[in-house]
Design an enzyme around this catalytic site. Structure first.
Site, PDB file in Angstrom:
ATOM      1  N   LEU A  15       1.560  -4.952   6.944  1.00 47.09           N
ATOM      2  CA  LEU A  15       1.519  -4.285   8.176  1.00 47.09           C
ATOM      3  C   LEU A  15       0.248  -3.533   8.487  1.00 47.09           C
ATOM      4  O   LEU A  15      -0.038  -3.412   9.768  1.00 47.09           O
ATOM      5  CB  LEU A  15       2.662  -3.634   8.431  1.00 47.09           C
ATOM      6  CG  LEU A  15       4.042  -4.311   8.247  1.00 47.09           C
ATOM      7  CD1 LEU A  15       5.157  -3.397   8.339  1.00 47.09           C
ATOM      8  CD2 LEU A  15       4.322  -5.206   9.283  1.00 47.09           C
ATOM      9  N   GLY A  16      -0.319  -2.923   7.479  1.00 49.50           N
ATOM     10  CA  GLY A  16      -1.293  -2.102   7.757  1.00 49.50           C
ATOM     11  C   GLY A  16      -1.998  -1.588   6.240  1.00 49.50           C
ATOM     12  O   GLY A  16      -1.388  -1.785   5.252  1.00 49.50           O
ATOM     13  N   GLN A  17      -3.213  -1.150   6.356  1.00 47.45           N
ATOM     14  CA  GLN A  17      -3.950  -0.829   5.092  1.00 47.45           C
ATOM     15  C   GLN A  17      -4.596   0.374   5.158  1.00 47.45           C
ATOM     16  O   GLN A  17      -5.453   0.206   6.274  1.00 47.45           O
ATOM     17  CB  GLN A  17      -4.677  -2.149   4.568  1.00 47.45           C
ATOM     18  CG  GLN A  17      -5.207  -1.948   3.004  1.00 47.45           C
ATOM     19  CD  GLN A  17      -5.538  -3.318   2.510  1.00 47.45           C
ATOM     20  OE1 GLN A  17      -6.150  -4.328   3.128  1.00 47.45           O
ATOM     21  NE2 GLN A  17      -5.604  -3.538   0.954  1.00 47.45           N
ATOM     22  N   GLY A  18      -4.890   1.176   4.515  1.00 48.69           N
ATOM     23  CA  GLY A  18      -5.683   2.376   4.247  1.00 48.69           C
ATOM     24  C   GLY A  18      -6.311   2.553   2.834  1.00 48.69           C
ATOM     25  O   GLY A  18      -6.481   1.602   2.233  1.00 48.69           O
ATOM     26  N   THR A  20      -5.894   4.746   0.650  1.00 48.58           N
ATOM     27  CA  THR A  20      -4.966   5.027  -0.673  1.00 48.58           C
ATOM     28  C   THR A  20      -3.406   4.330  -0.764  1.00 48.58           C
ATOM     29  O   THR A  20      -2.902   4.155  -1.785  1.00 48.58           O
ATOM     30  CB  THR A  20      -4.416   6.530  -0.525  1.00 48.58           C
ATOM     31  OG1 THR A  20      -3.955   6.630   0.728  1.00 48.58           O
ATOM     32  CG2 THR A  20      -5.920   7.205  -0.536  1.00 48.58           C
ATOM     33  N   ALA A  21      -3.566   3.325   0.437  1.00 46.73           N
ATOM     34  CA  ALA A  21      -2.161   2.681   0.461  1.00 46.73           C
ATOM     35  C   ALA A  21      -2.180   1.546   1.197  1.00 46.73           C
ATOM     36  O   ALA A  21      -2.800   1.498   2.310  1.00 46.73           O
ATOM     37  CB  ALA A  21      -0.905   3.581   0.673  1.00 46.73           C
ATOM     38  N   SER A  22      -1.067   0.508   0.925  1.00 44.64           N
ATOM     39  CA  SER A  22      -0.955  -0.524   1.903  1.00 44.64           C
ATOM     40  C   SER A  22       0.649  -0.648   2.431  1.00 44.64           C
ATOM     41  O   SER A  22       1.522  -0.237   1.603  1.00 44.64           O
ATOM     42  CB  SER A  22      -1.174  -1.767   1.227  1.00 44.64           C
ATOM     43  OG  SER A  22      -2.500  -1.920   0.920  1.00 44.64           O
ATOM     44  N   LYS A  38       5.436   1.320   1.929  1.00 43.10           N
ATOM     45  CA  LYS A  38       4.153   1.888   1.714  1.00 43.10           C
ATOM     46  C   LYS A  38       3.733   2.178   0.263  1.00 43.10           C
ATOM     47  O   LYS A  38       4.355   2.703  -0.379  1.00 43.10           O
ATOM     48  CB  LYS A  38       4.073   3.346   2.248  1.00 43.10           C
ATOM     49  CG  LYS A  38       2.623   3.949   2.352  1.00 43.10           C
ATOM     50  CD  LYS A  38       2.074   5.252   3.201  1.00 43.10           C
ATOM     51  CE  LYS A  38       0.865   5.585   3.362  1.00 43.10           C
ATOM     52  NZ  LYS A  38       0.758   6.801   4.072  1.00 43.10           N
ATOM     53  N   ASP A 135      -4.012  13.444  11.321  1.00 39.51           N
ATOM     54  CA  ASP A 135      -4.925  12.259  11.464  1.00 39.51           C
ATOM     55  C   ASP A 135      -3.895  11.428  12.552  1.00 39.51           C
ATOM     56  O   ASP A 135      -3.481  10.136  12.616  1.00 39.51           O
ATOM     57  CB  ASP A 135      -4.386  11.383  10.159  1.00 39.51           C
ATOM     58  CG  ASP A 135      -5.496  10.102  10.308  1.00 39.51           C
ATOM     59  OD1 ASP A 135      -6.305  10.078  10.847  1.00 39.51           O
ATOM     60  OD2 ASP A 135      -5.101   9.081   9.435  1.00 39.51           O
TER      61      ASP A 135
END
Length: 681
Positions: A15-18, A20-22, A38, A135
């Site tokens: 769904l999303g990726q940053g 420090t986490a996915s 997460k 953020d």
């Protein structure tokens, strides 16, 4: 596949990726319920321990419908990585909504209000719990659909969040560069040395940028250049602009605090919208007003947007006159929609200005000649966004034509009703004159020697005859006006049928749908490293076809929608001038009829008194003559008496003719008053 004790997911369901986490879409092993998990990566464990657990602690503290819920904290089986199990939002993020070509020029106003309401409510809950997010951006505002199909937006991603009171400061920098406060941007991105500290108002800056993005489809500040494309925010503009100006304030000391931000946004969100279509200007307005306000405040708000003074405002709603008493509550105003607004008619005549808009053709980029998958995708997205804007404008322009024709038709009907009322008053006045000018009473007093009284009666008779002539001319004038209004009403009905038969919207929609299919293919192709020869040839043909569709779309928009709308504005202006002149003319005629009626009643009363006195004197003379012996009669009457008798005989004959004329006029008026009006639409 990966799993925890209670949840299961596939790594393809990302769904999303940053950094420090996915985040993945997962299911409960027992119930099958969809959730979002997460999963933290190795880099996240390099952070200090208190930073690692901060997100868990923050989420456990929060519980609000506009904040993504935390269900559980679990670990994966092998690596024992921490997993946050959270509420799954099936409709993506606000960013995905804004990145859709359909919203390239910003969200519709109603949807923007939903975003504003949800973000403000979620942020209020954060401040009540002493949390700063740090953020906030469209990508961290998730969307799901409620049971009735309405959007619900929720704040998420509290990886940078921490507890912070209003007067506390921090020095660490978090966030996404487009949404960072300028001081934080200088330090984090431009690497400028500075010792500034930051407080909770950094969230306000990010909210301001997010709201601007949602309202206009553009970022207010693009790092390292780029256009700042300001867009009108329609009815909300006057309320929203001061808020954005005060939270997008670089100097933290001058920036609003959350208390003032919540107070001002709450003021907006508590208002109801009243749709008002200014018939004279041909513009649809959205008036935001509190339910507890008076109608006088509403009329002033209309004045601020239309420049039509309250004393010059008249309203129609669904074909009926709508009288708005200034002292009543605004709750008495009818429920309106964009397709069923209050129709405002200004007493002052003016030239319709219509809807002001930017030509979508000005925002269409050009394809580069060579095959560049990323560039072609970006261009297709921009062109499709302009296409959606053209479709939206085409609908608004067509709706504007409908509102012009419908509103003017209703106003013509009110003028026709005025004609019927004035004709009825005129008819009654003529009937009154006819009944009060009977010749019999003149015959009964024709032998009376009261010459002065008879002269006065003759003068009154002449006055009444003149008034009857004026009323006859008024009735003829009103009848001609009725015929003119009936002709105009028929034209309006015919024009409305033509608007209903217009197919330009369907043509533009067809082009947009075909362009969207090509856009989807370009979006898919950009993720590939390259195309084979045959695929590349197809891609080139798609570019050509896409360009042809865009050209056809703009042609229909310009030649069918815009030109017809501009022509309708000119015609509407001419018709409105006729409507104004007709109303003013009917007012003058109505005043003339009323004045004649009043004057006729006064003259009739005076005439009746004279005739009563003469009749009474005649009766006395006859009674006296019956008791006394008759005097010797002269062989011939005296010349004076003979002239008087002749004069009274002439008077009687004229009164008979006048009575006949009045009866004929009444028959004509009754026949004309039965002329059918134009059919309702």
């Amino acid at each position: 596949m990966q799993s925890t004790i209670n949840y299961l997911w596939h790594t393809d369901d990302l769904l999303g990726q940053g950094a420090t986490a996915s985040v993945y879409k997962a299911r409960n092993k027992k119930s099958g319920e969809l959730v979002a998990v997460k999963v933290f990566n190795t880099a996240s464990y390099l952070r200090p321990r208190e930073v690692q657990v901060r997100e868990f602690e923050v989420l456990r503290k929060l519980n609000h419908q506009n904040i993504v819920k935390l269900f559980a904290v679990e670990e994966t089986g092998g690596s024992r990585q921490k997993v946050l199990v959270m509420e799954y939002c099936s409709s993506g993020s606000l960013l995905s909504v804004l990145e859709s070509p359909e919203n390239a020029f910003g969200l519709p106003e109603d949807e923007f209000l939903v975003v504003l309401r949800c973000v403000v409510a979620g942020m209020n809950h954060l401040r009540e719990n002493g949390i700063v997010h740090r953020d906030i951006k469209p990508g961290n505002i998730m969307r799901l659909l409620g049971e009735e199909g309405q959007s619900i937006y929720k704040l998420t991603d509290f990886g940078a969040a921490r507890e912070l009171d209003d007067d506390e400061k921090f020095v660490s920098v978090y966030g996404t560069e487009e949404y960072l406060h300028p001081d934080m941007y200088e330090r984090a991105v431009l690497r400028k040395p500075q010792q500034k500290t930051f407080g909770v108002t950094v969230d306000l800056w990010s909210i301001g940028v997010t709201l601007y993005h949602a309202a206009t489809g553009s970022l207010p500040f693009v790092p390292f250049g780029g256009p700042r494309r300001n867009k009108e925010i329609m009815g909300l503009q006057s309320q929203l602009v001061p808020i954005l100006a005060n939270i997008l304030e670089v100097e933290q000391a001058k920036c609003w605090g959350f208390d003032q931000f919540f107070a001002e946004t709450s003021d907006i969100l508590q208002r109801a919208v009243v749709h008002v279509f200014s018939l004279s200007q041909a513009v649809l307005h959205r008036i935001y007003i509190h339910a507890h306000n008076t109608i006088a405040i509403f009329l002033e708000a209309v004045y601020e947007q239309t420049n039509v003074a309250p004393q010059h405002q008249e309203y129609l709603f669904e074909g009926h006159l709508c009288v708005l008493e200034p002292n009543l509550s605004a709750q008495h105003i009818a429920h309106t929609t964009a397709s069923s607004p209050l129709t405002l008619f200004s007493m002052a005549s003016e030239t319709p200005k219509g809807l002001a808009f930017r030509d979508p053709a000005l925002d269409i980029p050009k394809f580069v000649p060579k095959v560049d998958l990323q560039a072609d995708y970006n261009t297709a997205k921009g062109v499709l966004g302009a296409g959606y804007q053209a479709l939206r404008l085409a609908r608004v322009l067509l709706a504007g034509q409908e509102l012009m024709l419908r509103g003017l038709h209703w106003f013509v009907e009110t003028l026709q009703a005025t004609c019927r009322r004035t004709l009825e008053v005129t008819r009654m006045a003529l009937l009154f004159l006819s009944s009060s000018l009977g010749a019999e009473r003149f015959s009964s007093v024709a032998g009376m020697p009261e010459i002065q009284e008879l002269k006065r009666a003759t003068e009154l008779r002449s006055q009444l005859r003149t008034l009857a002539g004026v009323l006859s001319r008024c009735s003829h004038n009103i009848t001609e006006t009725q015929m003119s209004l009936s002709s105009l009403s028929s034209e309006l009905v015919k024009n409305r049928d033509q608007v209903h038969e217009d197919r330009s919207i369907q043509q533009i929609q067809c082009c947009v749908d075909k362009m969207y299919l090509i856009y989807k293919q370009f979006k898919k192709s950009r993720m590939r490293p390259g195309l084979g020869y045959n695929e590349e040839q197809i891609h080139k043909l798609d570019k050509v076809n896409f360009s042809h569709l865009a050209k056809r779309l703009l042609q229909v928009f310009q030649e069918e929608c815009v030109q017809k709308y501009q022509t309708s504005l000119v015609t509407h202006g001419k018709r409105m001038r006729v409507a104004h002149e007709t109303r003013n003319h009917l007012r003058l005629v109505g005043c003339s009829v009323a004045a004649c009626n009043t004057e006729a009643q006064g003259a009739q009363e005076s005439l009746s008194k004279i005739l009563d006195r003469l009749s009474h004197q005649l009766l006395q003379d006859r009674t006296t003559g019956a008791q006394a012996s008759p005097p010797p009669s002269a062989p011939y009457p005296s010349p004076a008496l003979k002239d008087l008798v002749l004069h009274m005989q002439e008077l009687c004959e004229e009164m008979k003719l006048l009575a006949f004329d009045l009866q004929d006029n009444n028959r004509i008026i009754e026949g004309l008053s039965r002329v059918p009006s134009a059919p309702d639409v």
